[in-house]
Write a protein that holds these residues in place. Structure first.
Motif, PDB file in Angstrom:
ATOM      1  N   GLN A 193     -39.925  11.087  52.072  1.00  0.00           N
ATOM      2  CA  GLN A 193     -40.683  12.127  51.386  1.00  0.00           C
ATOM      3  C   GLN A 193     -41.534  11.547  50.254  1.00  0.00           C
ATOM      4  O   GLN A 193     -41.042  10.791  49.415  1.00  0.00           O
ATOM      5  CB  GLN A 193     -39.721  13.172  50.790  1.00  0.00           C
ATOM      6  CG  GLN A 193     -38.902  13.940  51.829  1.00  0.00           C
ATOM      7  CD  GLN A 193     -39.727  14.971  52.593  1.00  0.00           C
ATOM      8  OE1 GLN A 193     -40.917  15.173  52.326  1.00  0.00           O
ATOM      9  NE2 GLN A 193     -39.108  15.622  53.557  1.00  0.00           N
ATOM     10  N   LEU A 194     -42.792  11.958  50.224  1.00  0.00           N
ATOM     11  CA  LEU A 194     -43.676  11.586  49.121  1.00  0.00           C
ATOM     12  C   LEU A 194     -43.148  12.159  47.804  1.00  0.00           C
ATOM     13  O   LEU A 194     -43.174  11.507  46.764  1.00  0.00           O
ATOM     14  CB  LEU A 194     -45.092  12.118  49.413  1.00  0.00           C
ATOM     15  CG  LEU A 194     -46.153  11.851  48.362  1.00  0.00           C
ATOM     16  CD1 LEU A 194     -46.395  10.359  48.192  1.00  0.00           C
ATOM     17  CD2 LEU A 194     -47.460  12.558  48.728  1.00  0.00           C
ATOM     18  N   THR A 195     -42.643  13.393  47.890  1.00  0.00           N
ATOM     19  CA  THR A 195     -42.129  14.058  46.680  1.00  0.00           C
ATOM     20  C   THR A 195     -41.045  13.220  46.009  1.00  0.00           C
ATOM     21  O   THR A 195     -41.019  13.085  44.788  1.00  0.00           O
ATOM     22  CB  THR A 195     -41.566  15.450  47.046  1.00  0.00           C
ATOM     23  OG1 THR A 195     -42.588  16.171  47.731  1.00  0.00           O
ATOM     24  CG2 THR A 195     -41.142  16.234  45.819  1.00  0.00           C
ATOM     25  N   ASP A 196     -40.143  12.655  46.795  1.00  0.00           N
ATOM     26  CA  ASP A 196     -39.046  11.851  46.220  1.00  0.00           C
ATOM     27  C   ASP A 196     -39.600  10.610  45.514  1.00  0.00           C
ATOM     28  O   ASP A 196     -39.122  10.227  44.442  1.00  0.00           O
ATOM     29  CB  ASP A 196     -38.067  11.414  47.319  1.00  0.00           C
ATOM     30  CG  ASP A 196     -37.383  12.618  47.976  1.00  0.00           C
ATOM     31  OD1 ASP A 196     -37.433  13.715  47.400  1.00  0.00           O
ATOM     32  OD2 ASP A 196     -36.808  12.445  49.077  1.00  0.00           O
ATOM     33  N   ALA A 197     -40.602   9.975  46.109  1.00  0.00           N
ATOM     34  CA  ALA A 197     -41.184   8.780  45.487  1.00  0.00           C
ATOM     35  C   ALA A 197     -41.887   9.162  44.181  1.00  0.00           C
ATOM     36  O   ALA A 197     -41.746   8.474  43.164  1.00  0.00           O
ATOM     37  CB  ALA A 197     -42.167   8.115  46.454  1.00  0.00           C
ATOM     38  N   MET A 198     -42.629  10.277  44.193  1.00  0.00           N
ATOM     39  CA  MET A 198     -43.307  10.713  42.964  1.00  0.00           C
ATOM     40  C   MET A 198     -42.282  11.040  41.881  1.00  0.00           C
ATOM     41  O   MET A 198     -42.473  10.702  40.719  1.00  0.00           O
ATOM     42  CB  MET A 198     -44.192  11.934  43.253  1.00  0.00           C
ATOM     43  CG  MET A 198     -45.376  11.618  44.157  1.00  0.00           C
ATOM     44  SD  MET A 198     -46.552  12.986  44.272  1.00  0.00           S
ATOM     45  CE  MET A 198     -45.511  14.318  44.824  1.00  0.00           C
ATOM     46  N   ALA A 199     -41.182  11.683  42.291  1.00  0.00           N
ATOM     47  CA  ALA A 199     -40.142  12.056  41.319  1.00  0.00           C
ATOM     48  C   ALA A 199     -39.625  10.809  40.595  1.00  0.00           C
ATOM     49  O   ALA A 199     -39.355  10.844  39.393  1.00  0.00           O
ATOM     50  CB  ALA A 199     -39.000  12.785  42.029  1.00  0.00           C
ATOM     51  N   ARG A 200     -39.524   9.711  41.315  1.00  0.00           N
ATOM     52  CA  ARG A 200     -39.019   8.476  40.699  1.00  0.00           C
ATOM     53  C   ARG A 200     -40.022   7.859  39.728  1.00  0.00           C
ATOM     54  O   ARG A 200     -39.651   7.048  38.890  1.00  0.00           O
ATOM     55  CB  ARG A 200     -38.658   7.463  41.790  1.00  0.00           C
ATOM     56  CG  ARG A 200     -37.336   7.797  42.477  1.00  0.00           C
ATOM     57  CD  ARG A 200     -37.185   7.047  43.784  1.00  0.00           C
ATOM     58  NE  ARG A 200     -37.164   5.600  43.606  1.00  0.00           N
ATOM     59  CZ  ARG A 200     -37.527   4.728  44.561  1.00  0.00           C
ATOM     60  NH1 ARG A 200     -37.957   5.162  45.735  1.00  0.00           N
ATOM     61  NH2 ARG A 200     -37.474   3.441  44.341  1.00  0.00           N
ATOM     62  N   MET A 201     -41.293   8.225  39.884  1.00  0.00           N
ATOM     63  CA  MET A 201     -42.313   7.659  38.983  1.00  0.00           C
ATOM     64  C   MET A 201     -42.412   8.419  37.655  1.00  0.00           C
ATOM     65  O   MET A 201     -42.962   7.899  36.682  1.00  0.00           O
ATOM     66  CB  MET A 201     -43.682   7.686  39.660  1.00  0.00           C
ATOM     67  CG  MET A 201     -43.812   6.664  40.781  1.00  0.00           C
ATOM     68  SD  MET A 201     -45.266   7.015  41.769  1.00  0.00           S
ATOM     69  CE  MET A 201     -46.580   6.486  40.655  1.00  0.00           C
ATOM     70  N   ILE A 202     -41.890   9.646  37.641  1.00  0.00           N
ATOM     71  CA  ILE A 202     -41.992  10.450  36.418  1.00  0.00           C
ATOM     72  C   ILE A 202     -41.217   9.754  35.303  1.00  0.00           C
ATOM     73  O   ILE A 202     -40.097   9.303  35.509  1.00  0.00           O
ATOM     74  CB  ILE A 202     -41.459  11.885  36.655  1.00  0.00           C
ATOM     75  CG1 ILE A 202     -42.356  12.586  37.671  1.00  0.00           C
ATOM     76  CG2 ILE A 202     -41.394  12.679  35.347  1.00  0.00           C
ATOM     77  CD1 ILE A 202     -41.803  13.896  38.185  1.00  0.00           C
ATOM     78  N   GLY A 203     -41.843   9.658  34.145  1.00  0.00           N
ATOM     79  CA  GLY A 203     -41.199   8.949  33.032  1.00  0.00           C
ATOM     80  C   GLY A 203     -41.825   7.577  32.850  1.00  0.00           C
ATOM     81  O   GLY A 203     -41.907   7.072  31.730  1.00  0.00           O
ATOM     82  N   THR A 204     -42.292   6.987  33.943  1.00  0.00           N
ATOM     83  CA  THR A 204     -42.942   5.678  33.807  1.00  0.00           C
ATOM     84  C   THR A 204     -44.457   5.842  33.706  1.00  0.00           C
ATOM     85  O   THR A 204     -45.141   4.953  33.229  1.00  0.00           O
ATOM     86  CB  THR A 204     -42.629   4.752  35.009  1.00  0.00           C
ATOM     87  OG1 THR A 204     -43.237   5.306  36.179  1.00  0.00           O
ATOM     88  CG2 THR A 204     -41.135   4.614  35.244  1.00  0.00           C
ATOM     89  N   GLN A 205     -44.961   6.976  34.179  1.00  0.00           N
ATOM     90  CA  GLN A 205     -46.405   7.246  34.152  1.00  0.00           C
ATOM     91  C   GLN A 205     -46.619   8.723  33.858  1.00  0.00           C
ATOM     92  O   GLN A 205     -45.769   9.536  34.201  1.00  0.00           O
ATOM     93  CB  GLN A 205     -47.017   6.945  35.521  1.00  0.00           C
ATOM     94  CG  GLN A 205     -47.030   5.482  35.862  1.00  0.00           C
ATOM     95  CD  GLN A 205     -47.898   5.213  37.082  1.00  0.00           C
ATOM     96  OE1 GLN A 205     -48.316   6.131  37.775  1.00  0.00           O
ATOM     97  NE2 GLN A 205     -48.175   3.954  37.328  1.00  0.00           N
TER      98      GLN A 205
END
Ligand code: UTP
Length: 289
Positions: A230-242
């Motif tokens: 899922q793209l959503t899961d990958a984006m969720a992991r980026m939150i906080g770093t960008q």
């Protein structure tokens, strides 16, 4: 602040389109027409309006006709010309050579995987993602609204819209932070949550501007909802770093991946066409008895 302009859009079109079978057995879902333009054409036009130049299609088996749609049909044009027919109907299908690029997703492992398949073409630039079965109608179009927001805040942006709570489990949902006009800070993201656990009723609606780091995040992304990457899961992991923001689209959205949404879009757009509105209205009234 100077930001790299968004010049590339990825169109994931390798899905199986099972909800439209048997129509989509031999014809890609993205070529189903709303009145007289295929879904993919609406999305590509929206991208061009936003200043995007390169269109990257992530295709799969049986999807070659999508690429042909944006090619020059020599025999067709020569015959039309010889018969004195107007060729301008084909204008929106024309492209600068080299600006239509395709990559292949051999197995439809999910939207995140489809995007990752475009990593070599995307390179080290921020880029757009557009799901053609989400038909976004607005002035300016959804991607243009997002590119304008990108000029203000940069980082990563996703388009969102409000739905009734009972519908959230079919979509990606944001956990919203502070709001500023059409912009909402995104604190978290969850794909297809149970209604009781959904952090809001703002759903992702098929338009994204992402930083290239998402490709590296996708690289190590395991399977999520529905057994898909899922793209959503990958984006969720980026939150906080960008930085991550949601843009509430000022316009209308039709979910053309569903039959009801598809019929609604057909009727709504036909009723707005100068060349046919009157006849369509009369026909609809007659059908309704
Ligand atoms: P959907 O969830 O709508 O799936 O994908 P689908 O296969 O197109 O249709 P149904 O649900 O079987 O009827 C959303 C978008 O992601 C693309 C699809 O082509 C569509 O544009 N996609 C999905 C891929 O390119 N690859 C995948 O592995 C999954």
């Amino acid at each position: 602040m100077d930001r790299k302009p968004i010049k590339k859009a990825v169109f994931p079109v390798a899905g199986l389109g099972t909800r439209f079978l048997p129509a989509t057995k031999a014809i890609p879902k993205e070529l189903l027409p709303i009145v007289d333009r295929p879904l993919i054409q609406y999305a590509v036009d929206e991208a061009r309006e936003a200043g995007i130049e390169q269109m990257i299609f992530v295709t799969g088996r049986g999807k070659t006709s999508i690429v042909e749609h944006f090619d020059i049909a020599y025999e067709l044009e020569a015959t039309m010309k010889a018969r004195g027919k107007d060729l301008s109907v084909l204008d929106s299908t024309r492209f600068t050579p080299g600006d239509i690029i395709t990559v292949r997703q051999q197995v439809p492992l999910g939207l995140g995987h489809a995007i990752w398949c475009a990593r070599a073409i995307v390179g080290d630039e921020p880029f757009a993602i557009m799901l053609p079965d989400e038909l976004m109608i607005g002035e300016p179009g959804c991607m243009k609204q997002m590119v304008e927001a990108y000029g203000e805040v940069g980082g990563n942006l996703i388009s969102v819209l409000e739905v009734p709570r009972e519908e959230v489990s079919s979509y990606g949902v944001i956990d919203p932070g502070s709001e500023n006009g059409a912009l909402t800070e995104v604190r978290g993201l969850v794909e297809k949550p149970p209604v009781a656990e959904a952090p809001s009723t703002k759903i992702l609606s098929g338009r994204y501007i992402l930083q290239p780091e998402v490709m590296r995040t996708l690289e190590s992304q395991g399977k999520g909802a529905g057994g898909e990457i899922q793209l959503t899961d990958a984006m969720a992991r980026m939150i906080g770093t960008q930085p991550f923001h949601a843009v509430t689209f000022a316009g209308r959205r039709f979910d053309c991946g569903s039959k009801l949404g598809f019929v609604e879009a057909t009727l709504a757009l036909a009723l707005e066409r100068e060349d046919m509105a009157e006849d369509v209205r009369a026909m609809a009234l007659r059908l309704l008895g």
